[in-house]
Design an enzyme around this catalytic site. Structure first.
Site, PDB file in Angstrom:
ATOM      1  CG  ASN A  53      32.509  -1.468 -23.782  1.00 56.81           C
ATOM      2  OD1 ASN A  53      32.321  -0.695 -24.717  1.00 56.81           O
ATOM      3  ND2 ASN A  53      31.789  -2.555 -23.605  1.00 56.81           N
ATOM      4  CD  GLU A  86      24.643  -3.678 -31.726  1.00 53.93           C
ATOM      5  OE1 GLU A  86      24.385  -4.365 -30.719  1.00 53.93           O
ATOM      6  OE2 GLU A  86      24.449  -4.081 -32.883  1.00 53.93           O
ATOM      7  CB  CYS A 124      27.134  -4.655 -24.126  1.00 57.29           C
ATOM      8  SG  CYS A 124      27.958  -5.284 -25.602  1.00 57.29           S
ATOM      9  CD  GLU A 169      27.649  -2.162 -34.212  1.00 62.97           C
ATOM     10  OE1 GLU A 169      28.129  -2.523 -33.133  1.00 62.97           O
ATOM     11  OE2 GLU A 169      27.898  -1.062 -34.746  1.00 62.97           O
TER      12      GLU A 169
HETATM   13  P1  NDP Z   1      26.224   5.874 -22.444  1.00 63.16           P
HETATM   14  O1  NDP Z   1      24.889   5.457 -22.914  1.00 63.16           O
HETATM   15  O2  NDP Z   1      26.345   6.690 -21.240  1.00 63.16           O
HETATM   16  O3  NDP Z   1      26.972   6.695 -23.607  1.00 63.16           O
HETATM   17  C1  NDP Z   1      27.143   6.164 -24.907  1.00 63.16           C
HETATM   18  C2  NDP Z   1      27.556   7.280 -25.854  1.00 63.16           C
HETATM   19  O4  NDP Z   1      26.451   8.149 -26.095  1.00 63.16           O
HETATM   20  C3  NDP Z   1      28.675   8.165 -25.311  1.00 63.16           C
HETATM   21  O5  NDP Z   1      29.531   8.520 -26.370  1.00 63.16           O
HETATM   22  C4  NDP Z   1      27.902   9.359 -24.796  1.00 63.16           C
HETATM   23  O6  NDP Z   1      28.702  10.501 -24.720  1.00 63.16           O
HETATM   24  C5  NDP Z   1      26.826   9.493 -25.850  1.00 63.16           C
HETATM   25  N1  NDP Z   1      25.637  10.231 -25.441  1.00 63.16           N
HETATM   26  C6  NDP Z   1      25.118  10.397 -24.201  1.00 63.16           C
HETATM   27  N2  NDP Z   1      23.974  11.108 -24.255  1.00 63.16           N
HETATM   28  C7  NDP Z   1      23.737  11.387 -25.561  1.00 63.16           C
HETATM   29  C8  NDP Z   1      22.701  12.084 -26.267  1.00 63.16           C
HETATM   30  N3  NDP Z   1      21.661  12.610 -25.640  1.00 63.16           N
HETATM   31  N4  NDP Z   1      22.789  12.179 -27.613  1.00 63.16           N
HETATM   32  C9  NDP Z   1      23.827  11.624 -28.277  1.00 63.16           C
HETATM   33  N5  NDP Z   1      24.836  10.960 -27.662  1.00 63.16           N
HETATM   34  C10 NDP Z   1      24.803  10.832 -26.327  1.00 63.16           C
HETATM   35  O7  NDP Z   1      27.051   4.515 -22.334  1.00 63.16           O
HETATM   36  P2  NDP Z   1      28.502   4.276 -21.712  1.00 63.16           P
HETATM   37  O8  NDP Z   1      29.510   5.027 -22.502  1.00 63.16           O
HETATM   38  O9  NDP Z   1      28.411   4.469 -20.243  1.00 63.16           O
HETATM   39  O10 NDP Z   1      28.725   2.728 -22.047  1.00 63.16           O
HETATM   40  C11 NDP Z   1      28.173   1.704 -21.296  1.00 63.16           C
HETATM   41  C12 NDP Z   1      26.880   1.189 -21.903  1.00 63.16           C
HETATM   42  O11 NDP Z   1      27.108   0.799 -23.249  1.00 63.16           O
HETATM   43  C13 NDP Z   1      26.352  -0.043 -21.213  1.00 63.16           C
HETATM   44  O12 NDP Z   1      24.961   0.061 -21.003  1.00 63.16           O
HETATM   45  C14 NDP Z   1      26.629  -1.156 -22.183  1.00 63.16           C
HETATM   46  O13 NDP Z   1      25.798  -2.245 -22.074  1.00 63.16           O
HETATM   47  C15 NDP Z   1      26.514  -0.480 -23.481  1.00 63.16           C
HETATM   48  N6  NDP Z   1      27.271  -1.200 -24.494  1.00 63.16           N
HETATM   49  C16 NDP Z   1      26.582  -1.902 -25.463  1.00 63.16           C
HETATM   50  C17 NDP Z   1      27.255  -2.648 -26.384  1.00 63.16           C
HETATM   51  C18 NDP Z   1      26.522  -3.389 -27.462  1.00 63.16           C
HETATM   52  O14 NDP Z   1      27.117  -3.649 -28.491  1.00 63.16           O
HETATM   53  N7  NDP Z   1      25.281  -3.760 -27.290  1.00 63.16           N
HETATM   54  C19 NDP Z   1      28.718  -2.754 -26.366  1.00 63.16           C
HETATM   55  C20 NDP Z   1      29.337  -1.945 -25.335  1.00 63.16           C
HETATM   56  C21 NDP Z   1      28.612  -1.212 -24.423  1.00 63.16           C
HETATM   57  P3  NDP Z   1      29.527  10.800 -23.362  1.00 63.16           P
HETATM   58  O15 NDP Z   1      29.943   9.517 -22.768  1.00 63.16           O
HETATM   59  O16 NDP Z   1      30.655  11.606 -23.851  1.00 63.16           O
HETATM   60  O17 NDP Z   1      28.549  11.523 -22.485  1.00 63.16           O
END
Ligand code: NDP
Length: 485
Positions: free
Chosen positions: A154, A251, A285, A459
């Site tokens: 995002n 996060e 998020c 953060e």
């Molecule tokens: P995901 O949890 O699907 O993915 C996050 C990242 O982790 C991606 O780069 C993903 O790679 C990677 N990933 C997935 N599986 C693994 C693994 N087993 N080991 C290591 N890395 C892995 O989240 P989204 O990208 O769909 O983002 C949305 C989510 O992020 C929402 O739940 C949102 O709330 C949260 N979020 C939290 C924030 C905060 O600051 N608290 C801010 C913004 C979002 P890939 O996508 O390439 O598979």
């Protein structure tokens, strides 16, 4: 030097772009029209190895610089980002689909804030002196080594910098793995850091799906993992990191409450609810997606909200007058459509939106549900899209209990003109990033992070330093050493 707004290859390793087209292709789709605008490749084992060895080779010398010297490079990078804000914002819009009206003020600028803030702080990082009679202890704040950043889709520029800036300020090297949905922006940050004088290998970007992230998380040469992502991914990454006792920052997601009392200024409360649900098409998020409205103002609130939401300008995100863009991907749009269908099926009242917009790209209308109850799926699960749920309540005690009845604890907000109630309510909510008569402000000076399942660590602010460094304490004896025998 002429500036090229497009990244030059899939990865950025050891101070330069790097391609290895034997990696799995990653098509980059512009979500405003569904067109493929770039094709990158997932990191092969050779790319991952090159990133780790270059980070290892660079980190010790980087840590040996004075904080002020490191800081100067970060603040120079901040200046370059501000100078190129327009091009970087356009790239962020291509990567995410978010309207240029937003990206011009919220992405490269936020990354520059982080680089500037932690760049300024780098020279101030010190240990302490603890006098113990004639003996004393001093502490040294040391870097962790190589930190791994894993990003969500995002805020690709912001996330890359919120993790990179404090990590580098503390003397670490960083390897950043963007979400495969938005792989472009972090590459530009890496390029700008090099231009500002960061040594090769100090900030590497490797692309990939979750498997690349997982390989990096389990590599023993990685000292710390900072993830922005969903709770299920957070669980997996935290567990994998725990196996080698790595430091973590998590996060994660939220289902945050926004509580609006009868005595609130109605226009401000409606504005807060809009900021808490529809900015970035709801893909934030910390969004306040459970909007609790006290019964006395419920209908007036709904009427004003529906009226203002109807004036949203939906369209081409590159048109600066557009303030509501597409979802990041077709997949995310379908997930959110599934939640909207569930809301209708479970008996929530659809007040506005609910449909896909009739144009190319992955646009969903800003959607408002009323008469939502605590047990409905749309009130319990994180949706991560433009879906606002209005729940009504009678008393302060009731709304606090219901607000806290969730596994998440990222954010919370309250709108009221009663100052003591505002502080009482925020004091009682289980959430990390809270707002009084406002919503979703995230200045770099303030700690950001969640309670409960929404995360671990913080953060931004001085707090981030705690999560990218470790203390060594040294006892200094001034007299003789006594021993029992
Ligand atoms: P995901 O949890 O699907 O993915 C996050 C990242 O982790 C991606 O780069 C993903 O790679 C990677 N990933 C997935 N599986 C693994 C693994 N087993 N080991 C290591 N890395 C892995 O989240 P989204 O990208 O769909 O983002 C949305 C989510 O992020 C929402 O739940 C949102 O709330 C949260 N979020 C939290 C924030 C905060 O600051 N608290 C801010 C913004 C979002 P890939 O996508 O390439 O598979």
């Amino acid at each position: 030097m002429t500036y090229d707004p497009q990244p030059q290859a899939s990865h950025y390793v050891n101070g330069a772009y790097l391609e290895d087209d034997t990696g799995t292709p990653i098509p980059v789709i512009y979500s405003a029209n569904g067109a493929e605008i770039a094709r990158l490749h997932s990191a092969t084992d050779a790319v991952i190895e090159a990133a780790i060895t270059s980070a290892q080779a660079a980190q010790k010398d980087w840590a040996a610089l004075s904080g002020r010297e490191r800081g100067r490079i970060l603040t120079d990078a901040a200046r370059i980002m501000r100078e190129r804000n327009h091009a970087l914002s356009v790239l962020e819009t291509y990567d995410t689909g978010k309207p240029l009206q937003e990206t011009l003020v919220a992405d490269a600028t936020s990354a520059a804030d982080a680089l500037e803030y932690f760049g300024g702080m780098a020279g101030t990082l010190t240990g302490e002196h603890i006098q113990l009679g004639e003996d004393w202890v001093y502490t040294v704040r040391e870097p962790l080594g190589i930190c791994l950043g894993i990003g969500a889709w995002n805020y690709p520029t912001q996330i890359a910098a919120w993790k990179g800036a404090p990590a580098l300020a503390c003397g670490n090297a960083m390897i950043f793995k963007p979400s495969e949905t938005t792989p472009l922006c972090a590459l530009k940050l890496a390029e700008i850091l090099t231009e500002a004088g960061a040594p090769a290998g100090i900030y590497n970007v490797v692309q990939g799906l979750g498997d690349v992230g997982a390989k990096l998380v389990t590599d023993p040469r990685i000292a710390k993992v900072s993830l922005t992502g969903s709770v299920p991914t957070g669980r997996r990454v935290y567990a994998a990191a725990a196996d080698q006792m790595k430091h973590v920052t998590m996060e994660l997601g939220g289902k945050s409450p926004l509580m609006i009392f009868d005595d609130a200024d109605l226009n401000n409360a409606v504005g807060g609810a809009i900021n808490a649900n529809f900015y970035s098409s709801g893909q934030i998020c910390s969004n306040g997606t459970r909007v609790f409205v006290q019964k006395g103002i419920k209908e007036a609130f709904l009427a004003r909200l529906a009226e203002r939401v109807a004036s949203a300008k939906i369209g081409d995100p590159m048109d600066e007058s557009v303030n509501f863009g597409p979802m990041v991907s077709e997949n995310q749009m379908k997930i959110v459509q599934g939640f909207i269908a569930k809301g209708i099926e479970e008996g929530a009242r659809l007040v506005a939106g609910g449909e896909q917009v009739d144009r190319d790209g992955f646009y969903l209308e800003p959607t408002i549900f009323a008469d939502v109850t605590d047990d409905m799926t749309i009130a319990r699960d994180e949706i991560f899209g433009p879906v606002l749920s209005v729940l009504d309540f009678d008393t302060e005690e009731e709304v606090i209990a219901r607000a806290n009845d969730t596994i998440f604890g990222l954010s919370a907000g309250v709108y009221t003109s009663d100052i003591t109630r505002a502080h009482r309510v925020i004091g009682a909510v289980e959430a990390g990033a809270c707002f009084i008569n406002s919503y979703n402000d995230a200045p770099v000076e303030a700690p950001f992070g969640g309670h409960k399942m929404s995360g671990v660590g913080r953060e931004n602010s001085r707090q981030a330093i705690e999560h990218y460094s470790q203390l060594k304490s040294v006892y200094v004896r001034m007299g003789d050493t006594e021993a029992p025998f």
